[in-house]
Write an enzyme that holds these catalytic residues in place. Structure first.
Site, PDB file in Angstrom:
ATOM      1  N   HIS A 186      59.635  53.276 -15.231  1.00 14.50           N
ATOM      2  CA  HIS A 186      59.582  52.461 -14.021  1.00 14.50           C
ATOM      3  C   HIS A 186      58.993  53.186 -12.823  1.00 14.50           C
ATOM      4  CE1 HIS A 186      61.518  49.140 -11.480  1.00 14.50           C
ATOM      5  NE2 HIS A 186      60.829  48.521 -12.417  1.00 14.50           N
TER       6      HIS A 186
ATOM      7  N   LYS B 156      56.284  54.615 -10.093  1.00 11.42           N
ATOM      8  CA  LYS B 156      55.072  54.078  -9.463  1.00 11.42           C
ATOM      9  C   LYS B 156      54.522  55.143  -8.522  1.00 11.42           C
ATOM     10  CE  LYS B 156      57.783  50.090  -9.930  1.00 11.42           C
ATOM     11  NZ  LYS B 156      59.206  49.821  -9.632  1.00 11.42           N
TER      12      LYS B 156
ATOM     13  N   ASP C 265      43.950  65.020  -7.022  1.00 15.58           N
ATOM     14  CA  ASP C 265      43.492  66.391  -6.744  1.00 15.58           C
ATOM     15  C   ASP C 265      44.641  67.336  -6.418  1.00 15.58           C
ATOM     16  OD1 ASP C 265      40.839  65.777  -7.205  1.00 15.58           O
ATOM     17  OD2 ASP C 265      40.392  65.348  -5.118  1.00 15.58           O
TER      18      ASP C 265
END
Length: 240
Positions: free
Chosen positions: A152, A154, A159
């Site tokens: 779950h 996100k 870089d």
């Protein structure tokens, strides 16, 4: 001293010319490519579809924004811009990925040689509109885990200095010039994109969501470590 070190790698013949060319690239790129510090909170609300309608009707202001304080079109573009600015690597860990604008930015990065890795929820990879199978077909590395529990997270790391170092350390053909380009990359600020936002059109256009975008290195290191641990334990994605 760096000229002597370069001569040892490249041989005495032509070492001075190669060193000079490398120094020119190092100085020029370092001067123009350093990212400024970033600490931004981006939010979305249920006005998203109205934002698209207003801009589509010609009411958009400069930069493709409408009059809404948190214009979803403008805020989505801010995330796209960071993906388009990626120079070396992008690590994405999201529950579901179906937003076409973000998918196109990831593809552009992959096409220009940026190393992209994606972790996603196994079941959501087959959700309607998911871009995961498309990424797999394009040669982008994807991992997931077939589990009753949800992946779950996100977040996205762009870089990360530690990831850049890992990429270069695995390259046995690192040249004198690449060494200095690597040192430049180490000076670049990484970017973390993290929040409640699923990378879907619904989340961007109709949900109350938040995204923190930061270049704060200690936080980036923590998220990079989390990504690396999941990457080691999950398996390569294989479409049905």
């Amino acid at each position: 001293m760096w000229v002597k070190w370069g001569a040892a790698l490249l041989g005495a013949t032509g070492a001075a010319a190669a060193a000079g060319a490398c120094w020119w690239r190092w100085a020029g790129a370092g001067a123009r490519a350093q990212r400024a510090a970033v600490n931004v909170l981006v939010t979305f609300d249920d006005s998203g579809f109205r934002c698209e309608q207003e801009i589509g009707a010609g009411g958009g202001g400069a930069g493709g924004a409408c009059h809404h304080r948190y214009c979803c079109v403008h805020n989505l573009q801010r995330i796209v811009d960071f993906l388009d600015d990626a120079r070396t690597c992008i690590d994405i860990c999201v529950y579901i990925f179906s937003c076409d604008a973000l998918a196109q930015a990831v593809k552009r990065a992959h096409d220009r040689g940026v190393v992209v890795r994606i972790i996603t929820d196994f079941d959501m990879a087959y959700n309607n509109g998911s871009r995961i199978c498309h990424f797999y077909e394009q040669g982008i590395k994807v991992k997931s885990k077939n589990s009753n529990n949800l992946m779950h997270h996100k977040f996205c790391i762009i870089d990360s200095p530690s990831r850049i170092g890992e990429i270069y350390s695995k390259n046995s053909n690192v040249t004198f010039m690449n060494y200095f380009l690597h040192k430049i990359n180490q000076q670049h600020r990484g970017i973390l994109v993290n929040g409640s936002l699923n990378w879907t059109n619904q989340a961007i256009n109709g949900n109350w969501e938040h995204v923190l975008i930061t270049s704060h290195l200690p936080i980036i290191k923590l998220f990079q470590s989390e990504f690396n641990e999941i990457w080691k334990t999950f398996k390569e994605f294989q479409p049905y």
